[in-house]
Structures are given as structure tokens and as C-alpha cells.
Design a protein around this motif. Structure first.
Motif, PDB file in Angstrom:
ATOM      1  N   ASN A 154       0.813  -1.113   0.073  1.00  0.00           N
ATOM      2  CA  ASN A 154      -0.011  -0.068   0.064  1.00  0.00           C
ATOM      3  C   ASN A 154       0.826   1.312   0.055  1.00  0.00           C
ATOM      4  O   ASN A 154       1.927   1.235   0.272  1.00  0.00           O
ATOM      5  N   HIS A 155       0.217   2.387  -0.310  1.00  0.00           N
ATOM      6  CA  HIS A 155       0.712   3.515  -0.150  1.00  0.00           C
ATOM      7  C   HIS A 155       0.077   4.659   0.809  1.00  0.00           C
ATOM      8  O   HIS A 155      -0.861   5.143   0.363  1.00  0.00           O
ATOM      9  N   PRO A 156       0.404   4.472   2.074  1.00  0.00           N
ATOM     10  CA  PRO A 156      -0.250   5.239   3.006  1.00  0.00           C
ATOM     11  C   PRO A 156      -0.441   6.663   2.751  1.00  0.00           C
ATOM     12  O   PRO A 156      -1.220   7.488   3.320  1.00  0.00           O
ATOM     13  N   THR A 157       0.664   7.204   1.918  1.00  0.00           N
ATOM     14  CA  THR A 157       0.740   8.654   1.536  1.00  0.00           C
ATOM     15  C   THR A 157      -0.294   9.088   0.547  1.00  0.00           C
ATOM     16  O   THR A 157      -0.460  10.211   0.180  1.00  0.00           O
ATOM     17  N   GLY A 158      -0.890   7.867  -0.192  1.00  0.00           N
ATOM     18  CA  GLY A 158      -1.789   8.130  -1.349  1.00  0.00           C
ATOM     19  C   GLY A 158      -1.062   8.410  -2.518  1.00  0.00           C
ATOM     20  O   GLY A 158      -1.423   8.736  -3.692  1.00  0.00           O
ATOM     21  N   PHE A 159       0.316   8.401  -2.614  1.00  0.00           N
ATOM     22  CA  PHE A 159       1.030   8.324  -4.003  1.00  0.00           C
ATOM     23  C   PHE A 159       0.185   7.296  -4.942  1.00  0.00           C
ATOM     24  O   PHE A 159       0.167   6.363  -4.684  1.00  0.00           O
ATOM     25  N   PRO A 160       0.082   8.223  -6.129  1.00  0.00           N
ATOM     26  CA  PRO A 160      -1.068   7.549  -6.688  1.00  0.00           C
ATOM     27  C   PRO A 160      -0.640   6.305  -7.594  1.00  0.00           C
ATOM     28  O   PRO A 160      -1.556   5.645  -8.316  1.00  0.00           O
ATOM     29  N   ASP A 161       0.578   6.042  -7.853  1.00  0.00           N
ATOM     30  CA  ASP A 161       1.097   4.968  -8.909  1.00  0.00           C
ATOM     31  C   ASP A 161       2.014   4.150  -8.343  1.00  0.00           C
ATOM     32  O   ASP A 161       2.486   4.539  -7.321  1.00  0.00           O
ATOM     33  N   PHE A 162       2.543   2.949  -8.738  1.00  0.00           N
ATOM     34  CA  PHE A 162       3.616   2.517  -8.618  1.00  0.00           C
ATOM     35  C   PHE A 162       4.864   3.323  -8.790  1.00  0.00           C
ATOM     36  O   PHE A 162       5.002   4.068  -9.825  1.00  0.00           O
ATOM     37  N   SER A 163       5.590   3.254  -7.947  1.00  0.00           N
ATOM     38  CA  SER A 163       7.022   3.951  -7.625  1.00  0.00           C
ATOM     39  C   SER A 163       8.263   3.265  -8.208  1.00  0.00           C
ATOM     40  O   SER A 163       8.133   2.203  -8.525  1.00  0.00           O
ATOM     41  N   GLU A 164       9.334   4.072  -8.258  1.00  0.00           N
ATOM     42  CA  GLU A 164      10.381   3.526  -8.708  1.00  0.00           C
ATOM     43  C   GLU A 164      11.013   2.136  -7.744  1.00  0.00           C
ATOM     44  O   GLU A 164      11.564   1.499  -8.143  1.00  0.00           O
ATOM     45  N   THR A 165      10.648   2.592  -6.426  1.00  0.00           N
ATOM     46  CA  THR A 165      10.887   1.520  -5.215  1.00  0.00           C
ATOM     47  C   THR A 165      10.034   0.292  -5.684  1.00  0.00           C
ATOM     48  O   THR A 165      10.734  -0.714  -5.693  1.00  0.00           O
ATOM     49  N   ASP A 166       9.060   0.229  -6.138  1.00  0.00           N
ATOM     50  CA  ASP A 166       8.282  -0.573  -6.369  1.00  0.00           C
ATOM     51  C   ASP A 166       8.790  -1.489  -7.685  1.00  0.00           C
ATOM     52  O   ASP A 166       8.571  -2.839  -7.700  1.00  0.00           O
ATOM     53  N   ASP A 167       9.280  -0.714  -8.634  1.00  0.00           N
ATOM     54  CA  ASP A 167       9.913  -1.263  -9.741  1.00  0.00           C
ATOM     55  C   ASP A 167      11.129  -2.221  -9.068  1.00  0.00           C
ATOM     56  O   ASP A 167      11.377  -3.303  -9.596  1.00  0.00           O
ATOM     57  N   ALA A 168      11.974  -1.741  -8.474  1.00  0.00           N
ATOM     58  CA  ALA A 168      13.169  -2.475  -7.902  1.00  0.00           C
ATOM     59  C   ALA A 168      12.727  -3.569  -7.089  1.00  0.00           C
ATOM     60  O   ALA A 168      13.148  -4.807  -7.168  1.00  0.00           O
ATOM     61  N   ASN A 169      11.718  -3.334  -6.162  1.00  0.00           N
ATOM     62  CA  ASN A 169      11.042  -4.587  -5.439  1.00  0.00           C
ATOM     63  C   ASN A 169      10.642  -5.566  -6.320  1.00  0.00           C
ATOM     64  O   ASN A 169      10.989  -6.914  -5.970  1.00  0.00           O
ATOM     65  N   GLU A 170       9.989  -5.286  -7.249  1.00  0.00           N
ATOM     66  CA  GLU A 170       9.196  -6.363  -8.053  1.00  0.00           C
ATOM     67  C   GLU A 170      10.582  -7.121  -8.951  1.00  0.00           C
ATOM     68  O   GLU A 170      10.296  -8.159  -9.176  1.00  0.00           O
ATOM     69  N   LEU A 171      11.549  -6.380  -9.319  1.00  0.00           N
ATOM     70  CA  LEU A 171      12.467  -6.769 -10.151  1.00  0.00           C
ATOM     71  C   LEU A 171      13.329  -7.936  -9.393  1.00  0.00           C
ATOM     72  O   LEU A 171      13.566  -9.000  -9.750  1.00  0.00           O
ATOM     73  N   THR A 172      13.553  -7.620  -8.032  1.00  0.00           N
ATOM     74  CA  THR A 172      14.157  -8.297  -6.964  1.00  0.00           C
ATOM     75  C   THR A 172      13.207  -9.730  -6.904  1.00  0.00           C
ATOM     76  O   THR A 172      13.879 -10.708  -6.905  1.00  0.00           O
ATOM     77  N   LEU A 173      11.984  -9.564  -6.785  1.00  0.00           N
ATOM     78  CA  LEU A 173      11.388 -10.657  -6.641  1.00  0.00           C
ATOM     79  C   LEU A 173      11.149 -11.518  -7.870  1.00  0.00           C
ATOM     80  O   LEU A 173      11.292 -12.732  -7.878  1.00  0.00           O
ATOM     81  N   LEU A 174      11.227 -11.022  -9.038  1.00  0.00           N
ATOM     82  CA  LEU A 174      11.006 -11.702 -10.254  1.00  0.00           C
ATOM     83  C   LEU A 174      12.421 -12.394 -10.395  1.00  0.00           C
ATOM     84  O   LEU A 174      12.363 -13.794 -10.939  1.00  0.00           O
ATOM     85  N   GLU A 175      13.506 -11.922  -9.978  1.00  0.00           N
ATOM     86  CA  GLU A 175      14.733 -12.613 -10.132  1.00  0.00           C
ATOM     87  C   GLU A 175      14.626 -13.705  -9.232  1.00  0.00           C
ATOM     88  O   GLU A 175      15.364 -14.713  -9.690  1.00  0.00           O
ATOM     89  N   ALA A 176      14.192 -13.539  -7.865  1.00  0.00           N
ATOM     90  CA  ALA A 176      14.464 -14.502  -6.909  1.00  0.00           C
ATOM     91  C   ALA A 176      13.707 -15.721  -7.340  1.00  0.00           C
ATOM     92  O   ALA A 176      13.855 -17.041  -7.193  1.00  0.00           O
ATOM     93  N   ILE A 177      12.360 -15.591  -7.746  1.00  0.00           N
ATOM     94  CA  ILE A 177      11.351 -16.555  -8.224  1.00  0.00           C
ATOM     95  C   ILE A 177      12.019 -17.317  -9.445  1.00  0.00           C
ATOM     96  O   ILE A 177      12.013 -18.359  -9.512  1.00  0.00           O
ATOM     97  N   SER A 178      12.371 -16.412 -10.597  1.00  0.00           N
ATOM     98  CA  SER A 178      13.004 -16.968 -11.739  1.00  0.00           C
ATOM     99  C   SER A 178      14.150 -17.921 -11.425  1.00  0.00           C
ATOM    100  O   SER A 178      14.269 -19.071 -11.788  1.00  0.00           O
ATOM    101  N   ASN A 179      15.077 -17.597 -10.692  1.00  0.00           N
ATOM    102  CA  ASN A 179      16.457 -18.367 -10.110  1.00  0.00           C
ATOM    103  C   ASN A 179      15.518 -19.759  -9.718  1.00  0.00           C
ATOM    104  O   ASN A 179      16.345 -20.565  -9.594  1.00  0.00           O
TER     105      ASN A 179
END
Ligand SMILES: [Zn+2]
Ligand SMILES: [Zn+2]
Length: 489
Positions: free
Chosen positions: A107-132
Motif C-alpha cells: 500500500n501507499h499510505p501517503t496516497g502516492f497514486p501509482d507504482f513508484s521506482e521503489t516498487d519497480d526495484a522490489n518487483e525486479l528483485t522478486l522476479l529474479e528470486a522466483i526465476s532463479n
């Protein structure tokens, strides 16, 4: 940064959350005293089924949610969350073993309306870990709760930087909530008067839905026509029967020259000819066939307009298995003879049943379906030339609802059924005390709306113990006769 993939040109997935899953996630996100971001695992069943000429659009159905445990989180603030992927490995394993897709919700408690750069980084980390662990062929669903809205997108291990926005996130609640992708819907004067009643976002919600109509005779053909005219984006019409001359008093879109042709194809051609902007495809088969079940599984909402009890039993299962709001309409009646031998309507009613995966009673509990009637319909299929007298007996012998075919009555209950979908999306009905939202009949003779009493059977496998709810499948619906669906995860 991710690359936004152009919409419409490719598979734009749809995400479904059960009301209970949505509630767990929102309550978890909203109850944090520190105002920090939180995250959760959501495991999805992915249905990648192509149906006729409809746009390719996978369905991701949530089967389990697990808020992150505190020890998984390595740091957080109101605008970021960091975590260790090690404890997530048991979920990666489950994804591989049960053919599930890993989802990362936050969630974004601040209400930031869209996926952020941090979200990109987190998703890529997860994608890499799951792909491995599970190979490059995997997908990842990103879910974001911000400012009272769900947003979702999907990435593939094969092209980690390509982002595909979900067409919508649908919550099978009452009201049914549909969080659409922020693309503007079609602007069309054809919907202006309906928008005057419910607003243009309502129309755009209908445009994002895929709806199946099972049985397109007296009730199904007006139902499908109204759905198309209301703006439903994708329609699937399923009926194995051919048009008979005796249908012409009540079937929409059919002419005398169509007698002998498949009902679904006639209606599909008619609806296409209206040029209303939606897509329509047809299936000339029973809904309890493998292709019938697959077509159903690809849908967001189901309309049952068949008097085939075998078909109804399938729909009564798929509403749970594939997390789909299900509206079933039917007619019942009896013709008697007066003292002069003239026919009169002893009673005649139309019924609307609404079943959500976690609310409303199933068709067995509503008394619409019984094992005996289902067996009888199997017998009828085996002996299709069963005589008139025998068929009549089958209905009169305490049998399933069946009625003479009177155009205004079949139309009227189709109207009630489609309005029930409207009420599910944008509630407008004020139900009087004795009337159930999930089961009511209109008595055309006595001019009364009525509901029977709830059965409240906690042991019912469908609506009581809910043993079919987002069930894992080996064969389709775990019925060997339906075979195995080819699934690409
Ligand atoms: Zn974020
Ligand atoms: Zn039940």
C-alpha cells in the motif's frame, strides 16, 4: 524503470480478489499505527484461455493471501518497504508445485497514486528470486492499494522490464467492486442516457467485463441483447440448440429464415450487427463440455438462462471455482384447464437468483436444482426423442421449473436479471424486509414479488462449507470427464 507496454495490442490481464481476501488486505494495510507501508503475498491461479475472437486476456484469481510477518520486513517508512526474500521461498515453492503465480501486494499510505521506482526495484528483485528457483517462464503480479483504489500490473520472467497494466481488479463483493485501469473508456453517445442514471464510470466498468450467457432462448436472447446494449465489453453466448419455429414468439434477433441454425450463432450475428463497440463470440456446445467450462472460466460474470439442469449444476460450481458473480434466471408455471376446457395460467413466475462466491445461497439451497432433476436431464439427453407426454410428466412430477414460452414473461425476467447486474455494480434497489437480494420471484399472475425462506445449510458443500471455492484443479473442476486444461504458467 519499467517500460510501459502499449495497451490493447496485447494480453491485458484481469485480476480477481474474493471479498474476504480484499478485506484481509485492506484491514491489514489500514490498521498500521505507524503509517508505514506494508506488504503481503497473494497467490494467484492463472487462467490463460483464449475464447473465439475475444481479445486475449488472462484471469488471475487470488487463492490465498498472507500479510508479511514483521520479521520479514527489513525496513519501512510511509513511502517504502524493504524485505528479505528468504522467508518467501516457501511461497515460491508452492507456486511451482501448485502452478500458482506469486503476487506482491503493498500500500501507499501517503496516497502516492501509482507504482513508484521503489516498487519497480522490489518487483525486479522478486522476479529474479522466483526465476532463479522456478525458471524464467514465471509471472509476477504487482498489486497496489492507494487512495482507496486497487491497481495491478503483471511482469514476466522472460521480459522483466515490460509492464502490463491489468484491465481491472474485480472484488467479488456486494456491491461488486471493479477497479479499472486508468485508461479512459469508450465515449459513446449510445450510453449517454444510461450514464444519466448510473454515471459514465458505471458504463466504463461494464465495458471492462467479460460476461457469458448460457442458453440464449426466450430469456437468454433478451438478456444478451440488453447486456450488449448496456455496454458489456465482451460477451460469450453458449447454446448447443438450433432455432425452432416455435421459438420465434420470444427469441430476440432471430427471423423465420434462421430456423434450423444454431441459436448462439444467430444471436451473435445479430449483436455484432448492432455495432455497439463490444466483442461477441459464440459457442455451439453444452456448457458442461471442456470448451464450455473453459469459456466460462475466462469470464468475470455469468448469466444462467438455461433450463438444462446439467448446465445449471456446472454454473453452480464454477461460481465458486472461478470466483464469478452468477445471476441465474428461470421461469416456472403451470397451465390448467377451466370448466370449459380452455387453458388458463394457474401460476406463472420468473425467478432471479444471485450467487456470489462468498454470499448468497447456492441453487441447490434455493431449491432451483435437485439431484433428481439433474439425473432426469441426463436421461433426457440419452433419449432425446422422449415423447411430449413423457417430457410433460417429467416437469409435472414435482419437476424442475419449466413454463410455457410467453414472450413478455421471458423478456420481463431477462430485464430483472440484467437490472440485477446493474444493482450489483451500482446498488439502487431498496429491498423490502421479506425480499432476499439473492433469490426472488415475480409472480406474473398474482403480481407480486416474493422470496422463499433461506435454508442456511452450513453443511452445503457449495454455499455452506464452500469446498469448491477457488479450488485447485487437476482436471477441469476435478471431473475426469472434462479432461486437463493446457496451462502455461
Ligand atoms: Zn510502492
Ligand atoms: Zn448451498
Amino acid at each position: 524503470m519499467g517500460i510501459e507496454v502499449p495497451r490493447r495490442s496485447m494480453n491485458q490481464p484481469r485480476i480477481t480478489l474474493l471479498a474476504s481476501q480484499d478485506k484481509i488486505l485492506r484491514e491489514y494495510f489500514n490498521s498500521q499505527a505507524d503509517g508505514h507501508e506494508r506488504a503481503a503475498v497473494v497467490l494467484f491461479k492463472r487462467l490463460n484461455i483464449t475464447v473465439g475472437s475475444l481479445p486475449v486476456s488472462d484471469r488471475y484469481i487470488a487463492v490465498a493471501v498472507q500479510p508479511f510477518k514483521n520479521e520479514w520486513v527489513t525496513g519501512s517508512s510511509p513511502s517504502h518497504i524493504a524485505f528479505d526474500t528468504q522467508p518467501l521461498r516457501e511461497y515460491f515453492r508452492r507456486c511451482e508445485e501448485d502452478s500458482l503465480v506469486f503476487g506482491f501486494a503493498h500500500n501507499h499510505p501517503t496516497g502516492f497514486p501509482d507504482f513508484s521506482e521503489t516498487d519497480d526495484a522490489n518487483e525486479l528483485t522478486l522476479l529474479e528470486a522466483i526465476s532463479n528457483r522456478n525458471g524464467r517462464g514465471i509471472s509476477l503480479v504487482g498489486l497496489l492499494w492507494t487512495d482507496g483504489l486497487w491497481k495491478a500490473r503483471v511482469r514476466s520472467g522472460l521480459a522483466p522490464n515490460a509492464i502490463v497494466s491489468a484491465r481491472h481488479v474485480l472484488v467479488t463483493d456486494r456491491p461488486m467492486r471493479v477497479y479499472r485501469d486508468n485508461v479512459a473508456g469508450r465515449q459513446d453517445e449510445a450510453y449517454a442516457r444510461q450514464a444519466a442514471a448510473f454515471g459514465m464510470p458505471f458504463v466504463h466498468t461494464l465495458q471492462s467485463l467479460r460476461v457469458a450467457v448460457i442458453g440464449v432462448g426466450g430469456t437468454g436472447s433478451p438478456t444478451a441483447t440488453l447486456l450488449a446494449r448496456s455496454g458489456i465489453g465482451e460477451l460469450i453466448l453458449i447454446d448447443p440448440d438450433n432455432l425452432e419455429e416455435s421459438n420465434l414468439n420470444r427469441v430476440r434477433g432471430a427471423a423465420r429464415r434462421d430456423v434450423g441454425k444454431n441459436k448462439a450463432e444467430i444471436l451473435g450475428d445479430y449483436i455484432s450487427s448492432l455495432e455497439l463497440g463490444g466483442s461477441v463470440t459464440t459457442l455451439n456446445s453444452h456448457v458442461d463440455s471442456p470448451e464450455g467450462v473453459d469459456a466460462l472460466a475466462s469470464c468475470d460474470v455469468i448469466f444462467g438462462c438455461t433450463d438444462d439442469q446439467i448446465g445449471r449444476e456446472i454454473l453452480n460450481t464454477t461460481t465458486y471455482a472461478y470466483a464469478q458473480p452468477y445471476i441465474d434466471v428461470g421461469l416456472g408455471g403451470q397451465v390448467a384447464q377451466d370448466a370449459n376446457g380452455r387453458p388458463y395460467l394457474r401460476y406463472h413466475h420468473g425467478r432471479v437468483s444471485t450467487i456470489l462466491p462468498e454470499a448468497g445461497e447456492c441453487l441447490f439451497c434455493q431449491g432451483v436444482l435437485t439431484e433428481q432433476w439433474i439425473r432426469r436431464d441426463y436421461a433426457l439427453r440419452e433419449t432425446p426423442n422422449m415423447g411430449d407426454a413423457q417430457a410433460r410428466e417429467r416437469y409435472l412430477d414435482g419437476g424442475a421449473e419449466q413454463a410455457p414460452g410467453v414472450g413478455p414473461f421471458t423478456s420481463a425476467i431477462a430485464d430483472f436479471g440484467v437490472a440485477t447486474l446493474f444493482d450489483l455494480v451500482a446498488p439502487f434497489r431498496k429491498f423490502p424486509g421479506e425480499l432476499r437480494w439473492d433469490a426472488f420471484t415475480f409472480d406474473f399472475v398474482q403480481m407480486a414479488l416474493q422470496s422463499s425462506r433461506e435454508r442456511n445449510d452450513a453443511n452445503c458443500p457449495y454455499c455452506g462449507s464452500r469446498q469448491f471455492l477457488v479450488m485447485q484443479e487437476k482436471q477441469r473442476l476435478n471431473r475426469p470427464s472434462l479432461g486437463i486444461r493446457d496451462v502455461t504458467v
